[in-house]
Motif scaffolding. Structure first.
Motif, PDB file in Angstrom:
ATOM      1  N   SER A 134       0.915  -1.213  -0.011  1.00 45.33           N
ATOM      2  CA  SER A 134       0.242   0.026   0.095  1.00 45.33           C
ATOM      3  C   SER A 134       0.839   1.188   0.095  1.00 45.33           C
ATOM      4  O   SER A 134       0.108   2.438   0.250  1.00 45.33           O
ATOM      5  N   LEU A 135       2.057   1.231  -0.186  1.00 46.34           N
ATOM      6  CA  LEU A 135       3.095   2.265  -0.136  1.00 46.34           C
ATOM      7  C   LEU A 135       3.566   2.615  -1.240  1.00 46.34           C
ATOM      8  O   LEU A 135       3.550   1.839  -2.635  1.00 46.34           O
ATOM      9  N   ASP A 136       3.715   4.027  -1.518  1.00 43.33           N
ATOM     10  CA  ASP A 136       4.438   4.773  -2.769  1.00 43.33           C
ATOM     11  C   ASP A 136       6.012   4.457  -2.676  1.00 43.33           C
ATOM     12  O   ASP A 136       6.520   4.522  -1.592  1.00 43.33           O
ATOM     13  N   PHE A 137       6.782   4.386  -3.886  1.00 36.14           N
ATOM     14  CA  PHE A 137       7.904   4.274  -3.966  1.00 36.14           C
ATOM     15  C   PHE A 137       8.775   5.067  -5.206  1.00 36.14           C
ATOM     16  O   PHE A 137       7.795   5.217  -6.160  1.00 36.14           O
ATOM     17  N   THR A 138       9.915   5.558  -5.029  1.00 29.36           N
ATOM     18  CA  THR A 138      10.272   6.122  -6.322  1.00 29.36           C
ATOM     19  C   THR A 138      11.502   5.170  -6.649  1.00 29.36           C
ATOM     20  O   THR A 138      12.126   4.485  -5.929  1.00 29.36           O
ATOM     21  N   GLU A 139      11.825   5.466  -7.820  1.00 31.65           N
ATOM     22  CA  GLU A 139      13.219   4.718  -8.313  1.00 31.65           C
ATOM     23  C   GLU A 139      14.135   5.663  -9.081  1.00 31.65           C
ATOM     24  O   GLU A 139      13.564   6.483 -10.063  1.00 31.65           O
ATOM     25  N   ASN A 140      15.438   5.674  -8.803  1.00 35.86           N
ATOM     26  CA  ASN A 140      16.431   6.477  -9.566  1.00 35.86           C
ATOM     27  C   ASN A 140      16.904   5.566 -10.388  1.00 35.86           C
ATOM     28  O   ASN A 140      17.661   4.779  -9.849  1.00 35.86           O
ATOM     29  N   TYR A 141      17.010   5.661 -11.621  1.00 34.64           N
ATOM     30  CA  TYR A 141      17.596   4.665 -12.540  1.00 34.64           C
ATOM     31  C   TYR A 141      18.811   5.307 -13.467  1.00 34.64           C
ATOM     32  O   TYR A 141      18.444   6.204 -14.042  1.00 34.64           O
ATOM     33  N   ILE A 142      19.929   4.570 -13.305  1.00 31.36           N
ATOM     34  CA  ILE A 142      21.059   4.679 -14.194  1.00 31.36           C
ATOM     35  C   ILE A 142      21.149   3.550 -15.383  1.00 31.36           C
ATOM     36  O   ILE A 142      21.454   2.397 -14.957  1.00 31.36           O
ATOM     37  N   PRO A 143      20.705   4.213 -16.451  1.00 30.95           N
ATOM     38  CA  PRO A 143      20.965   3.061 -17.665  1.00 30.95           C
ATOM     39  C   PRO A 143      22.445   2.553 -17.702  1.00 30.95           C
ATOM     40  O   PRO A 143      23.298   3.239 -17.274  1.00 30.95           O
ATOM     41  N   GLY A 144      22.483   1.355 -18.074  1.00 27.76           N
ATOM     42  CA  GLY A 144      23.656   0.634 -18.671  1.00 27.76           C
ATOM     43  C   GLY A 144      24.438   1.179 -19.830  1.00 27.76           C
ATOM     44  O   GLY A 144      23.691   1.790 -20.508  1.00 27.76           O
ATOM     45  N   SER A 145      25.433   0.767 -19.881  1.00 28.38           N
ATOM     46  CA  SER A 145      26.448   1.343 -20.897  1.00 28.38           C
ATOM     47  C   SER A 145      26.519   0.308 -21.955  1.00 28.38           C
ATOM     48  O   SER A 145      26.142  -0.870 -22.004  1.00 28.38           O
ATOM     49  N   GLU A 146      26.855   0.955 -23.250  1.00 25.98           N
ATOM     50  CA  GLU A 146      26.947  -0.221 -24.500  1.00 25.98           C
ATOM     51  C   GLU A 146      27.967  -0.971 -24.419  1.00 25.98           C
ATOM     52  O   GLU A 146      27.907  -2.165 -25.059  1.00 25.98           O
ATOM     53  N   LYS A 147      28.965  -0.633 -23.779  1.00 25.29           N
ATOM     54  CA  LYS A 147      30.221  -1.311 -23.579  1.00 25.29           C
ATOM     55  C   LYS A 147      29.741  -2.843 -22.901  1.00 25.29           C
ATOM     56  O   LYS A 147      30.345  -3.742 -23.137  1.00 25.29           O
ATOM     57  N   TYR A 148      28.951  -2.870 -21.824  1.00 28.44           N
ATOM     58  CA  TYR A 148      28.571  -4.100 -21.267  1.00 28.44           C
ATOM     59  C   TYR A 148      26.778  -4.546 -21.666  1.00 28.44           C
ATOM     60  O   TYR A 148      26.261  -4.984 -20.729  1.00 28.44           O
ATOM     61  N   GLY A 149      26.586  -3.928 -22.726  1.00 25.13           N
ATOM     62  CA  GLY A 149      25.124  -4.210 -23.337  1.00 25.13           C
ATOM     63  C   GLY A 149      24.058  -3.966 -22.484  1.00 25.13           C
ATOM     64  O   GLY A 149      22.934  -4.330 -22.259  1.00 25.13           O
ATOM     65  N   GLY A 150      24.332  -2.773 -21.429  1.00 24.47           N
ATOM     66  CA  GLY A 150      23.332  -2.424 -20.799  1.00 24.47           C
ATOM     67  C   GLY A 150      22.942  -3.121 -19.561  1.00 24.47           C
ATOM     68  O   GLY A 150      22.109  -2.734 -18.720  1.00 24.47           O
ATOM     69  N   MET A 151      23.709  -4.153 -19.169  1.00 24.57           N
ATOM     70  CA  MET A 151      23.796  -4.929 -18.042  1.00 24.57           C
ATOM     71  C   MET A 151      24.265  -4.192 -16.667  1.00 24.57           C
ATOM     72  O   MET A 151      24.070  -4.708 -15.756  1.00 24.57           O
ATOM     73  N   ASP A 152      25.084  -2.997 -17.001  1.00 22.89           N
ATOM     74  CA  ASP A 152      25.458  -2.537 -15.714  1.00 22.89           C
ATOM     75  C   ASP A 152      24.781  -1.236 -15.314  1.00 22.89           C
ATOM     76  O   ASP A 152      25.094  -0.361 -14.626  1.00 22.89           O
ATOM     77  N   TRP A 153      23.362  -1.482 -15.399  1.00 19.03           N
ATOM     78  CA  TRP A 153      22.357  -0.573 -14.763  1.00 19.03           C
ATOM     79  C   TRP A 153      22.391  -0.533 -13.394  1.00 19.03           C
ATOM     80  O   TRP A 153      22.718  -1.623 -12.803  1.00 19.03           O
ATOM     81  N   ASN A 154      22.106   0.579 -12.622  1.00 17.27           N
ATOM     82  CA  ASN A 154      21.795   0.594 -11.271  1.00 17.27           C
ATOM     83  C   ASN A 154      20.497   1.344 -10.860  1.00 17.27           C
ATOM     84  O   ASN A 154      20.047   2.382 -11.656  1.00 17.27           O
ATOM     85  N   SER A 155      19.684   1.011  -9.858  1.00 14.38           N
ATOM     86  CA  SER A 155      18.702   1.464  -9.297  1.00 14.38           C
ATOM     87  C   SER A 155      18.467   1.864  -8.008  1.00 14.38           C
ATOM     88  O   SER A 155      19.042   1.044  -7.257  1.00 14.38           O
ATOM     89  N   LEU A 156      18.294   2.887  -7.723  1.00 11.28           N
ATOM     90  CA  LEU A 156      18.233   3.138  -6.342  1.00 11.28           C
ATOM     91  C   LEU A 156      16.668   3.512  -5.860  1.00 11.28           C
ATOM     92  O   LEU A 156      16.071   4.346  -6.411  1.00 11.28           O
ATOM     93  N   ARG A 157      15.997   2.902  -4.829  1.00 10.47           N
ATOM     94  CA  ARG A 157      14.543   3.043  -4.704  1.00 10.47           C
ATOM     95  C   ARG A 157      14.306   3.545  -3.310  1.00 10.47           C
ATOM     96  O   ARG A 157      15.129   2.824  -2.361  1.00 10.47           O
ATOM     97  N   PHE A 158      13.546   4.230  -3.006  1.00 10.82           N
ATOM     98  CA  PHE A 158      12.980   4.943  -1.501  1.00 10.82           C
ATOM     99  C   PHE A 158      11.541   4.463  -1.341  1.00 10.82           C
ATOM    100  O   PHE A 158      10.767   4.885  -2.376  1.00 10.82           O
ATOM    101  N   VAL A 159      11.301   3.670  -0.440  1.00  8.71           N
ATOM    102  CA  VAL A 159       9.810   3.530  -0.078  1.00  8.71           C
ATOM    103  C   VAL A 159       9.289   4.412   0.916  1.00  8.71           C
ATOM    104  O   VAL A 159       9.840   4.603   1.994  1.00  8.71           O
ATOM    105  N   PHE A 160       8.136   5.241   0.696  1.00  7.41           N
ATOM    106  CA  PHE A 160       7.704   6.094   1.684  1.00  7.41           C
ATOM    107  C   PHE A 160       6.401   5.770   2.314  1.00  7.41           C
ATOM    108  O   PHE A 160       5.428   5.070   1.684  1.00  7.41           O
ATOM    109  N   GLU A 161       6.441   5.856   3.594  1.00  6.44           N
ATOM    110  CA  GLU A 161       5.044   6.038   4.229  1.00  6.44           C
ATOM    111  C   GLU A 161       4.587   7.439   5.062  1.00  6.44           C
ATOM    112  O   GLU A 161       5.398   8.011   5.561  1.00  6.44           O
ATOM    113  N   GLU A 162       3.239   7.544   4.827  1.00 12.98           N
ATOM    114  CA  GLU A 162       3.079   8.820   5.600  1.00 12.98           C
ATOM    115  C   GLU A 162       2.653   8.644   6.984  1.00 12.98           C
ATOM    116  O   GLU A 162       2.211   7.813   7.575  1.00 12.98           O
ATOM    117  N   PHE A 163       2.918   9.837   7.719  1.00 13.38           N
ATOM    118  CA  PHE A 163       3.012   9.694   9.301  1.00 13.38           C
ATOM    119  C   PHE A 163       2.576  11.267   9.623  1.00 13.38           C
ATOM    120  O   PHE A 163       3.536  12.040   9.113  1.00 13.38           O
TER     121      PHE A 163
END
Length: 214
Positions: free
Chosen positions: A169-198
């Motif tokens: 039931s919670l909202d989340f954000t994703e910060n996505y860094i695409p992978g490079s051509e050198k590694y066929g895009g497989m070196d991507w990275n994501s950082l997610r934050f899950v939020f709850e209201e208080f």
């Protein structure tokens, strides 16, 4: 005849007195109106939508991590539920490290090392301090230049992702860094934050990293 003249003078003076009072009253009202008009009106604060609010919070949190302003970062931690860190997309409450806001503030400046989990591929344990974990694992890329997504997964691979099952039931954000051509895009990275209201405010309850796993 004299009485008539005297009576006329009294009526005349009374009439003039009423006119003067009316004139003063009108001038006073005009002055008050002028003063009110001259007072600058303070614009009402713009009320942000939840999506806009979460996007702004996400930006502030990422900025605090990049600048290593952990005092500021601690203000985003849920006051009652604290914060959980997951090395990968699959959240494991029984294994993931969890801190209350007070514990975070205590350990962020200490050299105490924690076991965060096993590295994918090697199975080696990641045993480092809280500060090192934030700098070397959580913020492993410049997420201030990443792509932003709300309640949507951009980074996907062969790893299990149970965020929606753990926080349905919670909202989340994703910060996505695409992978490079050198590694066929497989070196991507994501950082997610899950939020709850208080109490009318949104706080982080989980920080989840994701990347391509073997």
């Amino acid at each position: 005849m004299k009485n008539l003249i005297f009576l006329s003078l009294i009526i005349l003076v009374t009439g003039c007195s009423k006119e003067n009072k009316a004139s003063v009253s009108v001038q006073k009202n005009n002055t008050e109106t002028s003063k009110k008009d001259s007072i600058p009106k303070i614009p009402e604060p713009v009320k942000l939508s939840k999506n806009e609010l979460l996007k702004n919070l996400n930006t502030e949190i990422v900025a605090s991590l990049k600048s290593k302003d952990y005092d500021r970062f601690s203000e985003f931690i849920h006051p009652e539920k604290g914060i959980r860190f997951s090395m990968y997309a699959y959240v494991q409450p029984e294994k993931n490290k969890h801190f209350t806001r007070e514990e975070f503030i205590k350990y962020i400046s200490m050299r105490t090392r924690f076991t965060w989990g096993e590295k994918d591929g090697t199975g080696d344990l990641l045993i480092i301090s809280l500060k090192d974990y934030l700098e070397k694992w959580v913020f492993k890329g410049d997420f201030t230049k990443s792509e932003f997504y709300l309640n949507e997964f951009k980074g996907t691979g062969n790893s299990l992702n149970n965020l929606k099952e753990m926080y349905p039931s919670l909202d989340f954000t994703e910060n996505y860094i695409p992978g490079s051509e050198k590694y066929g895009g497989m070196d991507w990275n994501s950082l997610r934050f899950v939020f709850e209201e208080f109490q009318g405010e949104y706080y982080i309850v989980a920080v989840i990293n994701d990347e391509w796993t073997a």
